[in-house]
Structure formats: structure tokens, C-alpha cells
Design a protein around this motif. Structure first.
Motif, PDB file in Angstrom:
ATOM      1  N   THR A   1      43.100  50.139  47.618  1.00 38.74           N
ATOM      2  CA  THR A   1      42.859  48.832  46.991  1.00 38.74           C
ATOM      3  C   THR A   1      41.595  48.186  47.542  1.00 38.74           C
ATOM      4  N   ARG A   2      41.373  48.302  48.846  1.00 40.08           N
ATOM      5  CA  ARG A   2      40.154  47.750  49.433  1.00 40.08           C
ATOM      6  C   ARG A   2      38.921  48.430  48.862  1.00 40.08           C
ATOM      7  N   ALA A   3      39.015  49.755  48.680  1.00 42.03           N
ATOM      8  CA  ALA A   3      37.887  50.479  48.095  1.00 42.03           C
ATOM      9  C   ALA A   3      37.625  50.020  46.661  1.00 42.03           C
ATOM     10  N   ALA A   4      38.693  49.758  45.906  1.00 36.50           N
ATOM     11  CA  ALA A   4      38.515  49.292  44.524  1.00 36.50           C
ATOM     12  C   ALA A   4      37.897  47.902  44.482  1.00 36.50           C
ATOM     13  N   LEU A   5      38.232  47.075  45.463  1.00 36.93           N
ATOM     14  CA  LEU A   5      37.699  45.718  45.489  1.00 36.93           C
ATOM     15  C   LEU A   5      36.201  45.674  45.763  1.00 36.93           C
ATOM     16  N   THR A   6      35.661  46.742  46.372  1.00 39.08           N
ATOM     17  CA  THR A   6      34.223  46.755  46.617  1.00 39.08           C
ATOM     18  C   THR A   6      33.442  46.810  45.307  1.00 39.08           C
ATOM     19  N   LYS A   7      34.066  47.304  44.249  1.00 35.47           N
ATOM     20  CA  LYS A   7      33.405  47.350  42.941  1.00 35.47           C
ATOM     21  C   LYS A   7      33.452  45.985  42.257  1.00 35.47           C
ATOM     22  N   ASN A   8      34.434  45.180  42.601  1.00 37.42           N
ATOM     23  CA  ASN A   8      34.558  43.844  42.009  1.00 37.42           C
ATOM     24  C   ASN A   8      34.874  42.860  43.131  1.00 37.42           C
ATOM     25  N   LYS A   9      33.839  42.388  43.814  1.00 36.22           N
ATOM     26  CA  LYS A   9      34.016  41.576  45.011  1.00 36.22           C
ATOM     27  C   LYS A   9      34.589  40.198  44.714  1.00 36.22           C
ATOM     28  N   GLU A  10      34.514  39.752  43.466  1.00 34.15           N
ATOM     29  CA  GLU A  10      35.009  38.425  43.123  1.00 34.15           C
ATOM     30  C   GLU A  10      36.464  38.441  42.663  1.00 34.15           C
TER      31      GLU A  10
ATOM     32  N   LEU B   1      39.366  39.236  44.206  1.00 35.18           N
ATOM     33  CA  LEU B   1      40.359  38.645  45.098  1.00 35.18           C
ATOM     34  C   LEU B   1      40.293  37.114  45.042  1.00 35.18           C
ATOM     35  N   THR B   2      39.088  36.581  45.004  1.00 29.67           N
ATOM     36  CA  THR B   2      38.935  35.130  44.892  1.00 29.67           C
ATOM     37  C   THR B   2      39.502  34.614  43.569  1.00 29.67           C
ATOM     38  N   ALA B   3      39.277  35.376  42.503  1.00 31.45           N
ATOM     39  CA  ALA B   3      39.783  34.964  41.190  1.00 31.45           C
ATOM     40  C   ALA B   3      41.309  34.961  41.157  1.00 31.45           C
ATOM     41  N   ILE B   4      41.917  35.945  41.844  1.00 29.44           N
ATOM     42  CA  ILE B   4      43.389  35.995  41.892  1.00 29.44           C
ATOM     43  C   ILE B   4      43.929  34.786  42.639  1.00 29.44           C
ATOM     44  N   ARG B   5      43.289  34.411  43.770  1.00 24.54           N
ATOM     45  CA  ARG B   5      43.737  33.237  44.519  1.00 24.54           C
ATOM     46  C   ARG B   5      43.641  31.973  43.649  1.00 24.54           C
ATOM     47  N   GLU B   6      42.522  31.855  42.959  1.00 20.96           N
ATOM     48  CA  GLU B   6      42.349  30.671  42.109  1.00 20.96           C
ATOM     49  C   GLU B   6      43.391  30.620  40.992  1.00 20.96           C
ATOM     50  N   ARG B   7      43.753  31.770  40.454  1.00 22.24           N
ATOM     51  CA  ARG B   7      44.757  31.821  39.382  1.00 22.24           C
ATOM     52  C   ARG B   7      46.133  31.396  39.913  1.00 22.24           C
ATOM     53  N   ILE B   8      46.463  31.840  41.151  1.00 22.38           N
ATOM     54  CA  ILE B   8      47.757  31.457  41.735  1.00 22.38           C
ATOM     55  C   ILE B   8      47.798  29.958  41.992  1.00 22.38           C
ATOM     56  N   VAL B   9      46.691  29.410  42.505  1.00 21.61           N
ATOM     57  CA  VAL B   9      46.641  27.968  42.758  1.00 21.61           C
ATOM     58  C   VAL B   9      46.782  27.192  41.452  1.00 21.61           C
ATOM     59  N   ALA B  10      46.200  27.747  40.374  1.00 23.55           N
ATOM     60  CA  ALA B  10      46.334  27.084  39.072  1.00 23.55           C
ATOM     61  C   ALA B  10      47.780  27.098  38.588  1.00 23.55           C
ATOM     62  N   LEU B  11      48.507  28.194  38.882  1.00 22.20           N
ATOM     63  CA  LEU B  11      49.909  28.273  38.494  1.00 22.20           C
ATOM     64  C   LEU B  11      50.783  27.357  39.347  1.00 22.20           C
ATOM     65  N   GLU B  12      50.433  27.255  40.629  1.00 23.94           N
ATOM     66  CA  GLU B  12      51.243  26.471  41.566  1.00 23.94           C
ATOM     67  C   GLU B  12      50.295  25.603  42.398  1.00 23.94           C
ATOM     68  N   PRO B  13      49.911  24.450  41.933  1.00 21.41           N
ATOM     69  CA  PRO B  13      48.921  23.624  42.638  1.00 21.41           C
ATOM     70  C   PRO B  13      49.328  23.228  44.051  1.00 21.41           C
ATOM     71  N   GLN B  14      50.600  23.194  44.352  1.00 20.58           N
ATOM     72  CA  GLN B  14      51.063  22.787  45.683  1.00 20.58           C
ATOM     73  C   GLN B  14      51.082  23.950  46.679  1.00 20.58           C
ATOM     74  N   ALA B  15      50.594  25.114  46.272  1.00 21.17           N
ATOM     75  CA  ALA B  15      50.649  26.311  47.138  1.00 21.17           C
ATOM     76  C   ALA B  15      49.768  26.122  48.374  1.00 21.17           C
TER      77      ALA B  15
END
Length: 362
Positions: A24-33, A35-49
Motif C-alpha cells: 500500500t505504501r508503494a502504491a501511495l507513491t504514485k498518488n501522494k495526495e 491519503l490526504t484526500a481520504i482523511r478529508e473525506r472522513i472529516v467531511a462524513l464525521e466533522p467531530q472526528a
């Protein structure tokens, strides 16, 4: 869709690269943004996270080495303690045992002064003493001649000293220590020889030591592989030493500190061995004890075993016996000496090693 917003919000602090699999870490090197996008999506689903990350650390090789070293230390210590005759230790005179203990502990301060004296940069005394204690722990998994050089060099590098200069400083201290070792050996040999007879006839101890050193040198010279190994290590250790020594000579205080530490280191070890002999009712001239220690230390440094195990004990016992001590007294004295200078510092050495690693000093 499967876990739900609450579960995803709970996993958010742990959503870090270090917690993911290698693929998974190797795959993330191809799309460095991503992981950040996933965090932002979770925060959007649960703003109090809770978005603050939890500190995670992988199991590093240094941690593995520490665990292995600790296991070896525990094994050797337990084995050694099972071989000790408690009646022998309890029969020692506690006054002289206390003197031997103090001398053994002060040797670490002397070793720190010795290192500080050959480093133009400023080194804190307290932390440098802890490094010398840490070296006593490393001795359990490395030959005595290698462990001290390695841990002091690492310490200097962590202090911001370039690797070449760090190696040169440690090499300078080793070079001066070797010169001091040989000088003191010749000096005490002369003293014992001159006090033994008006004709300056050397003692039996000196003859034995000279023969042992001659045999060791001939053996090393006669084996090409050993000869090449020694020459390569010496060249690597002492290259750049002269310029470093010239830097130190510009500060007289550093010269005094380094030379005093070098001399005190030997004196404290000899005093510890002498007090160990007296703790069991033995008595030898201080010069004779010094010759036995200096020779035994040289043999122990050349031995490939961790901390010179076996070689130091044998050489010191034989040397004290040839100097006139009864065999039982010599063996008991060496046992106490090694207990105070090699085995007893293992626990504080391990604690120092762990503390220094935790504070990024090693």
C-alpha cells in the motif's frame, strides 16, 4: 458503506503511511495526495472526528540490535554468576572491596576525560561518562578493542562532528592511549626489575609478559589474513589523526585533560586490581600489579571474544601467580576485579545505552 462514519472516524488518527503495508505504501507513491484526500473525506462524513495523528513507530533495526545485545548480556551475566563461589566473595575484606569499587567507577570518569581531551569541540562531562558506561554494555557483544571505538565515534557523530573528524578524534585518543600503555609497561617493568636486584635482573612476570607478547606478534605477522586485517584497521583508524592532534595541541587545556584522563584510566584500573588482591589478604608491589594489568589488558584487547572474556581472566591469573601470589588468592582477586570492572557495570551500561538512544545521543 461497510464500516460506517463512526468506525472510520475512530481510525482517522491511525491513518498514516507507517501503519500501512509495504504494498500500500508503494502504491501511495504514485498518488501522494490520496491519503490526504481520504482523511478529508472522513472529516467531511464525521466533522467531530479527532484529526490529530497518533505517533507510530516501526520496529527499527536498532531496536532489534538492542534486544539481541540485552539477551546476550543477560545470558553471560547469569552464566557468570552461577560460576561464582559466594563463599569466595564473602570472604573478601569489605574495606578493600569498597576501594576497588570506587576505583572501578572512577575509571569511567577518566575515560570520559580522555575522550574530551582529544575532541576540540565541547562535550558535556555527564553525558560523556554515560557513553563510557554504555560502552561497558556493548562489550558483551563485541571485542573490547572494537566496542569502545564504535560507540565513541557514534557519540561524536551525534554531537554534530563530521564522521571523518569523529573517527580521527577517537583514533587520536587510541593512539595516545597505546603510547601511554607501552610507556607505563616499560616504566613499571624497569621499576620491578631494579627493585628485584641491584643488577636490574627482570622479574619472572616481565619475562613471561615479554615472551607472551613476542609469541602474539609473531603469530599475527605469520598469518597473512590477520596481518592484512590489522593493517587495514590501523590505517582506517589512524588516518587523519595527525591533523586532529594538531587541532588539539592549540588548546593546552585539552592536552592536559586528555593526557590526565589517559593516565588516570590506567591508574584506576591498576588500583582496582591491587585493592582486589589486598581484599583477599594478598600483597604485591604496585608496579608488579601494574605490569600484570597492562599485559592482561593488551591480551584482552587482542582477543576476539566479547570484552576479552577468558583471555583477560587467564592472563591476569597467570600473571599474579607468577608474581608470587598463591593460586587461590590470584584467582579470587581476578574474579572480584572482573566482577567490578566488567560485569557489575552491565546494568547501568544498559540503562545508559537505552537513555542515550532515547535522547538521540547514540
Amino acid at each position: 458503506a461497510v464500516a460506517g462514519p463512526d468506525v472510520l472516524a475512530g481510525a482517522l488518527p491511525l491513518l498514516q503511511r507507517i501503519a500501512l503495508t509495504r504494498e500500500t505504501r508503494a502504491a501511495l507513491t504514485k498518488n501522494k495526495e490520496l491519503l490526504t484526500a481520504i482523511r478529508e473525506r472522513i472529516v467531511a462524513l464525521e466533522p467531530q472526528a479527532e484529526a490529530e495523528e497518533v505517533r507510530l513507530e516501526r520496529f527499527r533495526p536498532r531496536t532489534l540490535i538492542t534486544i539481541i545485545a540485552s539477551a546476550f548480556a543477560a545470558y553471560f551475566l547469569v552464566y557468570y554468576l552461577t560460576q561464582i563461589n559466594l563463599n569466595t566473595i564473602t570472604s573478601a575484606k569489605w574495606g578493600w572491596t569498597g576501594v576497588a569499587f570506587v576505583a572501578a567507577m572512577m575509571s569511567y570518569v577518566a575515560a570520559a576525560l580522555m575522550l574530551r581531551g582529544f575532541v576540540p569541540e565541547r562535550l558535556p562531562l555527564g553525558r560523556t561518562v554515560l557513553v563510557q558506561f554504555a560502552g561497558s554494555f556493548v562489550k558483551l557483544v563485541a571485542p573490547a578493542a572494537v566496542s569502545g571505538v564504535a560507540i565513541n565515534t557514534r557519540y561524536l557523530q551525534k554531537r554534530g562532528i563530521p564522521p571523518g573528524q569523529a573517527v580521527a578524534s577517537v583514533g587520536a585518543s587510541q593512539l595516545i592511549g597505546l603510547a601511554s600503555h607501552i610507556t607505563l609497561l616499560l616504566l613499571f617493568a624497569y621499576i620491578t626489575g631494579s627493585s628485584a636486584a641491584t643488577s636490574f635482573t627482570p622479574s619472572r612476570t616481565l619475562v613471561f609478559i615479554l615472551l607472551a607478547v613476542a609469541v602474539a606478534v609473531l603469530f599475527i605477522v605469520s598469518v597473512p589474513r590477520l596481518r592484512r586485517m590489522i593493517s587495514v584497521r590501523l590505517r582506517a583508524l589512524f588516518s587523519g589523526v595527525i591533523p586532529r592532534l594538531l587541532d588539539v595541541l592549540q588548546t593546552p587545556r585539552k592536552v592536559i585533560e586528555g593526557c590526565a584522563g589517559t593516565l588516570l584510566l590506567t591508574i584506576f584500573f591498576v588500583a582496582c586490581l591491587d585493592a582486589s588482591v589486598r581484599a583477599f589478604g594478598g600483597s604485591l608491589d604496585f608496579a608488579a600489579v601494574a605490569i600484570v594489568f597492562l599485559a592482561g589488558n593488551a591480551i584482552g584487547s587482542a582477543a576476539p571474544t566479547p570484552g576479552g572474556l577468558g583471555a583477560v581472566e587467564a592472563s591476569l591469573s597467570v600473571g599474579l601467580t607468577l608474581s608470587g601470589l598463591p593460586g587461590e588468592v590470584a584467582t579470587s582477586a581476578v574474579l572480584l576485579f572482573r566482577l567490578l570492572t566488567f560485569w557489575l557495570p552491565v546494568l547501568p551500561g544498559w540503562a545508559s545505552f537505552t537513555y542515550l538512544q532515547r535522547h538521540e545521543a547514540l
